[in-house]
Design a protein around this motif. Structure first.
Motif, PDB file in Angstrom:
ATOM      1  N   LEU A   1       0.823  -1.207   0.000  1.00  0.00           N
ATOM      2  CA  LEU A   1       0.000   0.000   0.000  1.00  0.00           C
ATOM      3  C   LEU A   1       0.858   1.258   0.000  1.00  0.00           C
ATOM      4  N   GLU A   2       1.994   1.210   0.702  1.00  0.00           N
ATOM      5  CA  GLU A   2       2.843   2.398   0.784  1.00  0.00           C
ATOM      6  C   GLU A   2       3.723   2.579  -0.449  1.00  0.00           C
ATOM      7  N   ARG A   3       4.199   1.479  -1.029  1.00  0.00           N
ATOM      8  CA  ARG A   3       5.152   1.568  -2.133  1.00  0.00           C
ATOM      9  C   ARG A   3       4.496   1.722  -3.500  1.00  0.00           C
ATOM     10  N   TYR A   4       3.271   1.202  -3.651  1.00  0.00           N
ATOM     11  CA  TYR A   4       2.669   1.155  -4.984  1.00  0.00           C
ATOM     12  C   TYR A   4       1.268   1.763  -4.991  1.00  0.00           C
ATOM     13  N   PRO A   5       1.147   3.027  -4.621  1.00  0.00           N
ATOM     14  CA  PRO A   5      -0.195   3.639  -4.559  1.00  0.00           C
ATOM     15  C   PRO A   5      -0.888   3.680  -5.912  1.00  0.00           C
ATOM     16  N   ALA A   6      -0.140   3.698  -7.014  1.00  0.00           N
ATOM     17  CA  ALA A   6      -0.764   3.754  -8.334  1.00  0.00           C
ATOM     18  C   ALA A   6      -1.514   2.475  -8.672  1.00  0.00           C
ATOM     19  N   ARG A   7      -1.247   1.386  -7.923  1.00  0.00           N
ATOM     20  CA  ARG A   7      -1.901   0.119  -8.213  1.00  0.00           C
ATOM     21  C   ARG A   7      -3.189  -0.088  -7.415  1.00  0.00           C
ATOM     22  N   LEU A   8      -3.582   0.901  -6.631  1.00  0.00           N
ATOM     23  CA  LEU A   8      -4.677   0.697  -5.685  1.00  0.00           C
ATOM     24  C   LEU A   8      -6.048   1.025  -6.250  1.00  0.00           C
ATOM     25  N   GLY A   9      -6.108   1.431  -7.512  1.00  0.00           N
ATOM     26  CA  GLY A   9      -7.391   1.616  -8.161  1.00  0.00           C
ATOM     27  C   GLY A   9      -8.298   2.601  -7.445  1.00  0.00           C
ATOM     28  N   PRO A  10      -9.503   2.149  -7.029  1.00  0.00           N
ATOM     29  CA  PRO A  10     -10.510   3.074  -6.527  1.00  0.00           C
ATOM     30  C   PRO A  10     -10.365   3.446  -5.054  1.00  0.00           C
ATOM     31  N   LEU A  11      -9.359   2.943  -4.363  1.00  0.00           N
ATOM     32  CA  LEU A  11      -9.257   3.209  -2.925  1.00  0.00           C
ATOM     33  C   LEU A  11      -8.816   4.651  -2.689  1.00  0.00           C
TER      34      LEU A  11
ATOM     35  N   ARG B   1      -8.752   6.231   2.988  1.00  0.00           N
ATOM     36  CA  ARG B   1      -9.053   4.849   3.364  1.00  0.00           C
ATOM     37  C   ARG B   1      -7.799   3.988   3.333  1.00  0.00           C
ATOM     38  N   VAL B   2      -6.908   4.277   2.403  1.00  0.00           N
ATOM     39  CA  VAL B   2      -5.631   3.547   2.358  1.00  0.00           C
ATOM     40  C   VAL B   2      -4.839   3.803   3.628  1.00  0.00           C
ATOM     41  N   ARG B   3      -4.830   5.055   4.080  1.00  0.00           N
ATOM     42  CA  ARG B   3      -4.095   5.395   5.295  1.00  0.00           C
ATOM     43  C   ARG B   3      -4.682   4.664   6.503  1.00  0.00           C
ATOM     44  N   CYS B   4      -6.000   4.602   6.566  1.00  0.00           N
ATOM     45  CA  CYS B   4      -6.669   3.886   7.653  1.00  0.00           C
ATOM     46  C   CYS B   4      -6.341   2.395   7.582  1.00  0.00           C
ATOM     47  N   PHE B   5      -6.345   1.843   6.378  1.00  0.00           N
ATOM     48  CA  PHE B   5      -5.998   0.442   6.139  1.00  0.00           C
ATOM     49  C   PHE B   5      -4.608   0.155   6.712  1.00  0.00           C
TER      50      PHE B   5
ATOM     51  N   LEU C   1      -5.993 -10.439  -4.708  1.00  0.00           N
ATOM     52  CA  LEU C   1      -6.521 -11.798  -4.574  1.00  0.00           C
ATOM     53  C   LEU C   1      -5.802 -12.532  -3.454  1.00  0.00           C
ATOM     54  N   LEU C   2      -4.477 -12.425  -3.446  1.00  0.00           N
ATOM     55  CA  LEU C   2      -3.693 -13.089  -2.411  1.00  0.00           C
ATOM     56  C   LEU C   2      -4.045 -12.541  -1.034  1.00  0.00           C
TER      57      LEU C   2
ATOM     58  N   ARG D   1     -12.410  -8.305   8.256  1.00  0.00           N
ATOM     59  CA  ARG D   1     -13.608  -8.352   7.410  1.00  0.00           C
ATOM     60  C   ARG D   1     -13.722  -7.089   6.563  1.00  0.00           C
ATOM     61  N   GLY D   2     -13.417  -5.948   7.163  1.00  0.00           N
ATOM     62  CA  GLY D   2     -13.433  -4.701   6.407  1.00  0.00           C
ATOM     63  C   GLY D   2     -12.359  -4.666   5.342  1.00  0.00           C
ATOM     64  N   HIS D   3     -11.219  -5.269   5.619  1.00  0.00           N
ATOM     65  CA  HIS D   3     -10.138  -5.285   4.642  1.00  0.00           C
ATOM     66  C   HIS D   3     -10.493  -6.176   3.459  1.00  0.00           C
ATOM     67  N   VAL D   4     -11.171  -7.280   3.722  1.00  0.00           N
ATOM     68  CA  VAL D   4     -11.633  -8.140   2.628  1.00  0.00           C
ATOM     69  C   VAL D   4     -12.558  -7.351   1.705  1.00  0.00           C
ATOM     70  N   ALA D   5     -13.422  -6.538   2.283  1.00  0.00           N
ATOM     71  CA  ALA D   5     -14.337  -5.732   1.469  1.00  0.00           C
ATOM     72  C   ALA D   5     -13.567  -4.757   0.586  1.00  0.00           C
ATOM     73  N   LEU D   6     -12.476  -4.188   1.100  1.00  0.00           N
ATOM     74  CA  LEU D   6     -11.662  -3.282   0.298  1.00  0.00           C
ATOM     75  C   LEU D   6     -10.951  -4.035  -0.820  1.00  0.00           C
ATOM     76  N   ASP D   7     -10.450  -5.229  -0.507  1.00  0.00           N
ATOM     77  CA  ASP D   7      -9.828  -6.057  -1.544  1.00  0.00           C
ATOM     78  C   ASP D   7     -10.821  -6.298  -2.687  1.00  0.00           C
ATOM     79  N   GLU D   8     -12.030  -6.661  -2.331  1.00  0.00           N
ATOM     80  CA  GLU D   8     -13.033  -6.960  -3.349  1.00  0.00           C
ATOM     81  C   GLU D   8     -13.379  -5.721  -4.178  1.00  0.00           C
ATOM     82  N   ARG D   9     -13.306  -4.569  -3.561  1.00  0.00           N
ATOM     83  CA  ARG D   9     -13.574  -3.319  -4.298  1.00  0.00           C
ATOM     84  C   ARG D   9     -12.510  -3.105  -5.369  1.00  0.00           C
ATOM     85  N   VAL D  10     -11.231  -3.327  -5.005  1.00  0.00           N
ATOM     86  CA  VAL D  10     -10.151  -3.181  -5.983  1.00  0.00           C
ATOM     87  C   VAL D  10     -10.307  -4.205  -7.102  1.00  0.00           C
ATOM     88  N   LEU D  11     -10.645  -5.442  -6.751  1.00  0.00           N
ATOM     89  CA  LEU D  11     -10.789  -6.497  -7.754  1.00  0.00           C
ATOM     90  C   LEU D  11     -11.962  -6.221  -8.697  1.00  0.00           C
TER      91      LEU D  11
END
Length: 291
Positions: free
Chosen positions: A79-89, A93-97, A148-149, A187-197
């Protein structure tokens, strides 16, 4: 045994909120910390005495805590090194994550130091090592592969407190509370993963998404080998401490997926049944073979 501090670990500030109210005063018991059936070996371990079975359970619990620390670092660094890969987050919310993952790292370090202070004082890890392999996996993982991982591993953590709830008399209360709080936030983090996917499935060509799903299988295999090496480090020390023979030591090398891991893999596989990702069916078939 060689030890290692974990560079991604935050400072030793007090844990916030409910995390800071965990009661660490109960002494570490001389019985199981997590129900014994949670951890399974592939080999015949009938040679272990009842006391050794308890100590092996303690080792497996410390391995789980170290694994959480190690793979929370995956998320933090990605999350810190590759912010360009985070899509809609959004950035907030990334900072909170990231902040939540750092609290989880703190909590698992606290658990490790409580269980074996002579081994884990100063936020040391005994089994896991952060290496060039981990750095390379992060660098090479595009968004679909990584999230996914992450979603798979996070899904697996949700069921640890479920297993502990089955036999509370075999569960160490402070650790039980750590696992409950961890599962609640994951559980909240899984929801964020699914949002990116979901965003990737909508915005990227199907062939590109499919390649990233296939790459996830390779990354998962590499991570599995890293886990096996870490477990063997712990077993080698355990075998020396317990005076086991080489054959007995090798019998402990074959650690199967834990009960909660299998529950998480099955749950994740069911989620894939309705996934819009190209290649989700193949991934599901591979995961189903693991259980």
């Amino acid at each position: 045994m060689q030890t290692a501090t974990h560079p991604a670990a935050p400072s030793t500030a007090p844990l916030p909120g409910a995390w800071g109210r965990i009661d660490w005063s109960p002494p570490v018991p001389d019985h199981f910390l997590i129900p014994e059936h949670h951890y399974r070996m592939r080999g015949d371990c009938s040679f272990l005495t009842p006391e050794q079975r308890v100590r092996l359970n303690h080792l497996a619990v410390r391995f789980s805590c170290e694994s959480f620390v190690h793979f929370e670092r995956y998320v933090i660094e990605y999350l810190e090194r590759y912010p360009a890969r985070l899509g809609p987050l959004p950035e907030r919310r990334v900072r909170c994550f990231i902040d939540e993952e750092r609290v989880h790292v703190d909590a698992f370090y606290a658990a490790l130091e409580r269980l074996r202070p002579e081994l884990h004082a100063g936020r040391r890890l005994q089994m896991h090592r952060w290496s060039w392999v981990d750095r390379l996996l992060l660098r090479l993982s595009p968004s679909v592969t990584f999230f996914l991982l992450a979603a798979l591993f996070e899904e697996m953590t949700l069921y640890v407190p479920v297993v502990m709830d089955e036999r509370p008399e075999e569960s160490y209360p402070p650790l039980h509370e750590v696992m409950r709080l961890h599962a609640r936030e994951e559980r909240g983090h899984v929801a964020l993963d699914e949002r990116v996917l979901a965003h990737a499935a909508k915005e990227q060509p199907r062939w590109r998404v499919g390649l990233q799903v296939l790459l996830m299988l390779g990354v998962m295999a590499c991570v599995g080998m890293q886990m096996d090496r870490a477990w063997k480090r712990g077993v080698e020390q355990f075998a020396r401490d317990e005076g086991l023979t080489p054959r007995q030591r090798r019998a402990l090398y074959g650690k199967r997926l834990s009960t909660s891991d299998e529950m998480g893999v099955r749950s994740f596989s069911k989620r894939l049944a309705s996934s819009p990702l190209c290649g989700a069916g193949l991934l599901r078939a591979v995961l189903d073979r693991l259980t």
